[in-house]
Scaffold this motif. Structure first.
Motif, PDB file in Angstrom:
ATOM      1  N   HIS A   6       0.830  -1.204   0.000  1.00 21.74           N
ATOM      2  CA  HIS A   6       0.000   0.000   0.000  1.00 21.74           C
ATOM      3  C   HIS A   6       0.865   1.256   0.000  1.00 21.74           C
ATOM      4  N   GLN A   7       2.005   1.223   0.680  1.00 23.58           N
ATOM      5  CA  GLN A   7       2.877   2.386   0.728  1.00 23.58           C
ATOM      6  C   GLN A   7       3.496   2.681  -0.636  1.00 23.58           C
ATOM      7  N   THR A   8       4.022   1.653  -1.277  1.00 25.21           N
ATOM      8  CA  THR A   8       4.651   1.897  -2.588  1.00 25.21           C
ATOM      9  C   THR A   8       3.603   2.207  -3.646  1.00 25.21           C
ATOM     10  N   TRP A   9       2.412   1.590  -3.511  1.00 18.89           N
ATOM     11  CA  TRP A   9       1.334   1.871  -4.463  1.00 18.89           C
ATOM     12  C   TRP A   9       0.876   3.322  -4.341  1.00 18.89           C
ATOM     13  N   SER A  10       0.952   3.893  -3.137  1.00 23.26           N
ATOM     14  CA  SER A  10       0.487   5.262  -2.904  1.00 23.26           C
ATOM     15  C   SER A  10       1.369   6.300  -3.576  1.00 23.26           C
ATOM     16  N   ARG A  11       2.488   5.893  -4.145  1.00 21.86           N
ATOM     17  CA  ARG A  11       3.331   6.826  -4.894  1.00 21.86           C
ATOM     18  C   ARG A  11       2.688   7.241  -6.214  1.00 21.86           C
ATOM     19  N   TRP A  12       1.763   6.433  -6.708  1.00 23.21           N
ATOM     20  CA  TRP A  12       1.065   6.783  -7.941  1.00 23.21           C
ATOM     21  C   TRP A  12       0.091   7.938  -7.680  1.00 23.21           C
ATOM     22  N   PRO A  13      -0.150   8.770  -8.705  1.00 20.59           N
ATOM     23  CA  PRO A  13      -1.202   9.781  -8.548  1.00 20.59           C
ATOM     24  C   PRO A  13      -2.572   9.108  -8.531  1.00 20.59           C
ATOM     25  N   ASN A  14      -3.519   9.779  -7.895  1.00 14.30           N
ATOM     26  CA  ASN A  14      -4.915   9.313  -7.898  1.00 14.30           C
ATOM     27  C   ASN A  14      -5.078   7.950  -7.256  1.00 14.30           C
ATOM     28  N   THR A  15      -4.441   7.771  -6.099  1.00 15.84           N
ATOM     29  CA  THR A  15      -4.620   6.563  -5.297  1.00 15.84           C
ATOM     30  C   THR A  15      -5.267   6.942  -3.977  1.00 15.84           C
ATOM     31  N   GLY A  16      -5.638   5.912  -3.202  1.00  9.94           N
ATOM     32  CA  GLY A  16      -6.173   6.145  -1.875  1.00  9.94           C
ATOM     33  C   GLY A  16      -7.676   6.310  -1.866  1.00  9.94           C
ATOM     34  N   PRO A  17      -8.221   6.873  -0.786  1.00 10.39           N
ATOM     35  CA  PRO A  17      -9.676   7.002  -0.655  1.00 10.39           C
ATOM     36  C   PRO A  17     -10.230   8.102  -1.554  1.00 10.39           C
ATOM     37  N   THR A  18     -11.496   7.974  -1.867  1.00  9.06           N
ATOM     38  CA  THR A  18     -12.197   8.997  -2.639  1.00  9.06           C
ATOM     39  C   THR A  18     -12.978   9.912  -1.697  1.00  9.06           C
ATOM     40  N   ASP A  19     -13.389  11.049  -2.222  1.00 11.99           N
ATOM     41  CA  ASP A  19     -14.264  11.959  -1.487  1.00 11.99           C
ATOM     42  C   ASP A  19     -15.671  11.381  -1.389  1.00 11.99           C
ATOM     43  N   VAL A  20     -16.511  12.016  -0.567  1.00  9.39           N
ATOM     44  CA  VAL A  20     -17.947  11.740  -0.617  1.00  9.39           C
ATOM     45  C   VAL A  20     -18.513  12.581  -1.763  1.00  9.39           C
ATOM     46  N   PHE A  21     -19.118  11.924  -2.740  1.00  7.99           N
ATOM     47  CA  PHE A  21     -19.582  12.619  -3.935  1.00  7.99           C
ATOM     48  C   PHE A  21     -21.031  13.081  -3.819  1.00  7.99           C
ATOM     49  N   GLY A  22     -21.889  12.229  -3.326  1.00  4.57           N
ATOM     50  CA  GLY A  22     -23.291  12.600  -3.205  1.00  4.57           C
ATOM     51  C   GLY A  22     -24.101  12.366  -4.455  1.00  4.57           C
ATOM     52  N   THR A  23     -23.559  12.699  -5.618  1.00  5.24           N
ATOM     53  CA  THR A  23     -24.279  12.539  -6.885  1.00  5.24           C
ATOM     54  C   THR A  23     -23.321  12.054  -7.962  1.00  5.24           C
ATOM     55  N   THR A  24     -23.882  11.474  -9.002  1.00  6.36           N
ATOM     56  CA  THR A  24     -23.062  11.050 -10.139  1.00  6.36           C
ATOM     57  C   THR A  24     -22.444  12.252 -10.840  1.00  6.36           C
ATOM     58  N   GLU A  25     -23.152  13.378 -10.817  1.00  5.70           N
ATOM     59  CA  GLU A  25     -22.628  14.575 -11.470  1.00  5.70           C
ATOM     60  C   GLU A  25     -21.323  15.023 -10.825  1.00  5.70           C
ATOM     61  N   ARG A  26     -21.270  14.977  -9.494  1.00  4.16           N
ATOM     62  CA  ARG A  26     -20.032  15.364  -8.816  1.00  4.16           C
ATOM     63  C   ARG A  26     -18.922  14.354  -9.086  1.00  4.16           C
ATOM     64  N   TYR A  27     -19.282  13.086  -9.116  1.00  4.49           N
ATOM     65  CA  TYR A  27     -18.277  12.069  -9.455  1.00  4.49           C
ATOM     66  C   TYR A  27     -17.732  12.329 -10.856  1.00  4.49           C
ATOM     67  N   ASP A  28     -18.612  12.573 -11.801  1.00  3.57           N
ATOM     68  CA  ASP A  28     -18.188  12.781 -13.183  1.00  3.57           C
ATOM     69  C   ASP A  28     -17.344  14.041 -13.333  1.00  3.57           C
ATOM     70  N   ASP A  63      -5.063   8.014 -18.767  1.00  6.80           N
ATOM     71  CA  ASP A  63      -6.377   7.537 -19.182  1.00  6.80           C
ATOM     72  C   ASP A  63      -7.169   7.207 -17.919  1.00  6.80           C
ATOM     73  N   ALA A  64      -8.448   6.858 -18.099  1.00  3.16           N
ATOM     74  CA  ALA A  64      -9.315   6.606 -16.945  1.00  3.16           C
ATOM     75  C   ALA A  64      -8.875   5.394 -16.143  1.00  3.16           C
ATOM     76  N   ALA A  65      -8.178   4.453 -16.787  1.00  2.77           N
ATOM     77  CA  ALA A  65      -7.710   3.268 -16.065  1.00  2.77           C
ATOM     78  C   ALA A  65      -6.645   3.619 -15.040  1.00  2.77           C
ATOM     79  N   MET A  66      -6.064   4.818 -15.124  1.00  2.96           N
ATOM     80  CA  MET A  66      -5.064   5.253 -14.150  1.00  2.96           C
ATOM     81  C   MET A  66      -5.684   5.992 -12.969  1.00  2.96           C
ATOM     82  N   LEU A  67      -6.992   5.970 -12.836  1.00  2.11           N
ATOM     83  CA  LEU A  67      -7.643   6.470 -11.623  1.00  2.11           C
ATOM     84  C   LEU A  67      -7.633   5.315 -10.628  1.00  2.11           C
ATOM     85  N   TYR A  68      -6.569   5.232  -9.852  1.00  5.53           N
ATOM     86  CA  TYR A  68      -6.225   4.035  -9.088  1.00  5.53           C
ATOM     87  C   TYR A  68      -6.767   4.048  -7.654  1.00  5.53           C
ATOM     88  N   PHE A  69      -7.928   4.605  -7.442  1.00  2.16           N
ATOM     89  CA  PHE A  69      -8.434   4.762  -6.086  1.00  2.16           C
ATOM     90  C   PHE A  69      -8.699   3.414  -5.410  1.00  2.16           C
TER      91      PHE A  69
END
Length: 375
Positions: A172-194, A208-214
């Protein structure tokens, strides 16, 4: 009952030397056709890895069988090239990874530099079916506080480059070096997620979208939520139980959403700290309790998660088996403890690999006495 599928990233090992073997691309290419069961082999970023994509299942027992079958097939496929596969989330000894000759991976490495060149980690990814994107976002908002507990139960990467890191999940520590890892925010709606998704893509940091490694995300290709926080587990029983817990967590969250129960509001930076503690401590000491937001004994926090999931697990007929496996993990340890026990015998990383190979492919009931629940 929601279907759920498991992907396991396994370490490819030379069967004789017990060192990482750089033939992942060749093995996956030679066995590119899926099995009749639906199992598939795939490459990952590095040549020293193989990914097993298991077909979706409906029950815990089916999932356990699918995981064992996938591991056995990957092992047999690797054996044709002088290799084996081990469920290790990091290599215990020194290794210089070799990128798979794939155009996308080469672009990623050119952009992220040393982060990609040093990356050799194995995760357990669980895909759980969702009915809609609105349900998926609602699920992400409600499961996020429990993902550190799932990570703690899966920890299987105490070593890095031949050194005991003092972490239970150094992956988990070495994986966290990538951008866009870890927990996500609370979105509330699909619009905010998008909006967040598009803003990240517009930044051109993820290629690309596959690099959103949350730690958990909406799958781009299937109607699933993908929970990605866990280490690949040494024992198939642990992997299957965690997959069942992930499925129950998604179902519980969806029911809460439909009932109008709001998610627990925990700041993302705070949640990242909870996850760091889970990576450091696993189930060996304390985790943060989502209900109190302060550390408590790991067994208590795991018990609170099981209580939360209990109605769904009982409805699915999986409560007894999940509880027994979780009790086994709390009593006998995760893969991280088993790795350290193997290393202490002679201080040789190859002993860790040998122990992991046995654990990866053993059938239920074949563990040594120190691993049996109640001994």
């Amino acid at each position: 009952m929601r279907t759920f599928g498991v992907e396991e990233e396994l370490l490819l090992i030379d069967a004789t030397e017990l060192e990482p073997l750089r033939l992942g691309w060749q093995v996956a290419e030679y066995h590119s056709a899926p099995l009749e069961s639906g199992h598939q082999l795939a490459t990952e970023l590095q040549q020293e890895q193989l990914e097993v994509v298991n077909p979706p299942q409906r029950t815990l027992q089916e999932q356990l069988h699918a995981i064992r079958e996938g591991r056995a097939w990957a092992d047999a496929s690797a054996a044709e090239f002088g290799g084996r596969v081990a469920a290790l989330a990091t290599a215990p000894g020194h290794v210089t990874p070799h990128l798979v000759p794939n155009q996308r991976y080469q672009r990623i490495a050119a952009w992220t530099g040393m982060t990609a060149l040093q990356q050799l980690t194995g995760g357990l990814h669980v895909h759980v079916h969702v009915e809609s994107r609105a349900e998926a976002v609602a699920v992400l908002d409600r499961i996020r506080v429990w993902l550190p507990t799932l990570l703690a139960l899966s920890c299987n990467s105490p070593f890095w480059d031949g050194t005991d890191t003092a972490f239970q999940s150094y992956r988990h520590q070495t994986w966290s070096r990538w951008p866009n890892t870890g927990p996500t925010d609370v979105f509330g709606t699909t619009e905010r997620y998008d909006r967040q998704r598009q803003s990240l893509l517009d930044s051109r940091v993820p290629l690309d979208a596959a690099m959103l490694y949350f730690d958990a995300r909406l799958c781009e290709r299937h109607s699933t939520v993908e929970i990605r926080v866990c280490d690949v587990c040494m024992f198939a029983e642990h992997a299957a139980a965690l997959a069942a817990m992930a499925r129950a967590l998604v179902e519980t969250a969806a029911r809460q959403w439909r009932a109008g129960v709001p998610p627990l509001e925990v700041d993302t930076a705070v949640l990242r700290a909870w996850t760091w503690r889970a990576s450091r401590c696993g189930v060996e000491s304390t985790l943060v309790d989502p209900f109190t937001a302060v550390p408590a004994a790991a067994g208590e926090v795991v018990g609170a998660l099981l209580d939360t999931l209990d109605p769904v697990l009982r409805e699915y007929g999986e409560a007894t088996q999940v509880q027994a496996t979780v009790c086994d993990i709390l009593r006998s340890g995760t893969g991280a403890r088993h790795q350290r026990e193997a290393y202490r015998r002679a201080g040789d990383p190859r002993d860790v690999v040998d122990a992991a190979l046995h654990a990866t492919h053993e059938a239920h009931g074949e563990r040594t006495p120190m691993n049996v629940l109640g001994d």
